[in-house]
Design an enzyme around this catalytic site. Structure first.
Site, mmCIF file in Angstrom:
data_model
loop_
_atom_site.group_PDB
_atom_site.id
_atom_site.type_symbol
_atom_site.label_atom_id
_atom_site.label_comp_id
_atom_site.label_asym_id
_atom_site.label_seq_id
_atom_site.Cartn_x
_atom_site.Cartn_y
_atom_site.Cartn_z
ATOM 1 N N HIS A 155 0.815 -1.223 0.000
ATOM 2 C CA HIS A 155 0.000 0.000 0.000
ATOM 3 C C HIS A 155 0.852 1.278 0.000
ATOM 4 O O HIS A 155 0.302 2.366 -0.185
ATOM 5 C CB HIS A 155 -0.922 0.033 1.215
ATOM 6 C CG HIS A 155 -1.979 -1.031 1.217
ATOM 7 N ND1 HIS A 155 -2.893 -1.173 0.209
ATOM 8 C CD2 HIS A 155 -2.254 -2.010 2.123
ATOM 9 C CE1 HIS A 155 -3.706 -2.185 0.484
ATOM 10 N NE2 HIS A 155 -3.331 -2.719 1.632
ATOM 11 N N ASP A 191 -2.749 -10.512 -2.408
ATOM 12 C CA ASP A 191 -3.287 -10.120 -1.112
ATOM 13 C C ASP A 191 -4.785 -9.838 -1.268
ATOM 14 O O ASP A 191 -5.257 -9.512 -2.361
ATOM 15 C CB ASP A 191 -2.554 -8.863 -0.628
ATOM 16 C CG ASP A 191 -2.901 -8.466 0.792
ATOM 17 O OD1 ASP A 191 -2.184 -8.907 1.698
ATOM 18 O OD2 ASP A 191 -3.877 -7.710 0.988
ATOM 19 N N HIS A 193 -6.358 -7.278 -0.237
ATOM 20 C CA HIS A 193 -6.529 -5.859 -0.553
ATOM 21 C C HIS A 193 -5.663 -5.461 -1.743
ATOM 22 O O HIS A 193 -4.546 -5.957 -1.896
ATOM 23 C CB HIS A 193 -6.159 -4.995 0.661
ATOM 24 C CG HIS A 193 -6.945 -5.333 1.889
ATOM 25 N ND1 HIS A 193 -6.480 -6.213 2.847
ATOM 26 C CD2 HIS A 193 -8.163 -4.918 2.312
ATOM 27 C CE1 HIS A 193 -7.378 -6.323 3.808
ATOM 28 N NE2 HIS A 193 -8.406 -5.552 3.508
ATOM 29 N N ASP A 280 -4.506 -13.093 3.870
ATOM 30 C CA ASP A 280 -5.781 -12.563 4.361
ATOM 31 C C ASP A 280 -6.950 -12.929 3.454
ATOM 32 O O ASP A 280 -8.088 -12.505 3.683
ATOM 33 C CB ASP A 280 -5.723 -11.049 4.563
ATOM 34 C CG ASP A 280 -5.068 -10.297 3.423
ATOM 35 O OD1 ASP A 280 -4.684 -10.933 2.419
ATOM 36 O OD2 ASP A 280 -4.927 -9.067 3.538
#
Length: 339
Positions: A155, A191, A193, A280
């Site tokens: 990120h 991931d 996200h 995740d």
């Protein structure tokens, strides 16, 4: 096969984050690493490649900010972890900002990524861990290496932090691999996200392909990036592929999308794949909504191994701490084979 880790990454230990309108214990805790280490066993140490490998990707002024931010926070008379509260949503530009609050807003985009006393050291050695994994592959001793990175990185953009990320480990490895002549290089982010920072860094870059399978940003963090119509800009048009997926995605739905992603990687004539791996996507992850089972991590690892491409894997998210170690070990065993 090599697995790389540096214990200085444990020094990042923020106490809390702003989540869904209230303070909550910080999800990205050292317990994540302890869970993984207990499952994967012995690791190789990280080697220091210096700050220049970071500033090849990140703005030097941002790197300087990260190094000093917590000390500046304390010098301003604050306690606890440094965290911003005001962000320039328009007119973002370089300004001579002396107050730490202003600089926190300038170099971040959320209230979930505090800077603790050990954050810079941990983030620095997270990046060095990723670069050391690249060394193992580039040196020819293995075709696959796993970097146990923490804090995660995908990120973080060229000059901003967010989403628990400070330095973009995947981007740093990809840029260094290209510098060493190991291209064509592709980044595959799996991931839960979207890796908005990685996408942003290479958005106009035609040489490094970025492909991401992630939760639909219409419903999930980071919301503003990762939509299917984002395909790159300028000379990089067509070098970004976003594959958003709905809540409840299970292994059966995930596998054909992974095949589509790997077809794009193959079409890029990729010699080195940088894999942003997040666990995740697991069914019981507390901040995610996919439904992958442990067996699906083995299937994903096997599918990646079947490409025959050299792969450097960097650890990103995964917050079901009790199951995290076994999930990661299952994936690593399938991707890398027996140690």
């Amino acid at each position: 096969m090599a697995i790389v880790f540096d214990p200085r990454q444990l020094r990042h230990a923020p106490a809390r984050e702003m989540h869904n309108g209230d303070w909550a214990p910080h999800q990205e805790s050292p317990a994540r690493v302890h869970s993984i280490l207990s499952a994967i066993g012995a690791v190789a140490p990280a080697r220091d490649h210096g700050v220049a490998t970071l500033t090849a990707v990140h703005d030097p002024a941002y790197v300087a900010f990260l190094r000093a931010a917590h000390a500046d926070w304390r010098a301003a008379g604050r306690s606890g972890d440094a965290i911003g509260y005001a962000w320039p949503v328009v007119g973002r530009r370089a300004l001579n900002l002396s107050r730490i609050d202003a600089r926190l807003g300038r170099y971040s985009y959320d209230a979930g990524t505090p800077i603790a006393e050990g954050t810079w050291e941990a983030a620095y050695w997270s990046a060095q861990t990723a670069l050391t994994a690249l060394d193992h592959v580039a040196g020819g001793s293995t075709t696959r290496a796993f970097a146990l990175c923490r804090p995660p990185g995908h990120h973080a953009g060229r000059d901003y932090l967010g989403g628990y990320c400070f330095l973009n480990n995947a981007a740093i490895v990809a840029a260094e691999a290209r510098r060493r002549g190991l291209g064509p290089v592709a980044i595959l982010d799996i991931d839960y996200h979207h890796g908005n920072g990685t996408q942003d860094i290479f958005l106009a870059d035609p040489d490094i392909l970025f492909v991401s399978i992630h939760a639909d940003p219409a419903t999930d963090y980071p919301f503003y990036w990762g939509h299917a119509d984002e395909t790159g800009e300028g000379e990089g048009k067509g070098a970004t592929l976003n594959l958003p997926m709905p809540h409840g995605t299970d292994g059966a739905a995930y596998r054909p999308v992974l095949d589509r992603a790997l077809s794009a990687v193959a079409a890029h004539d990729t010699r080195l794949l940088v894999l942003s791996f997040g666990a995740d996507t697991y069914v019981d992850d507390p901040i995610a909504h996919f439904a992958l089972q442990r067996a699906d991590f083995a299937a994903i690892g096997e599918r990646l191994a079947a490409t025959g491409i050299d792969i450097v894997t960097v650890m990103e998210g995964g917050y079901a701490t009790d199951a995290l170690g076994a999930n990661v070990a299952t994936f690593v065993a399938a991707l890398h084979g027996p140690r």
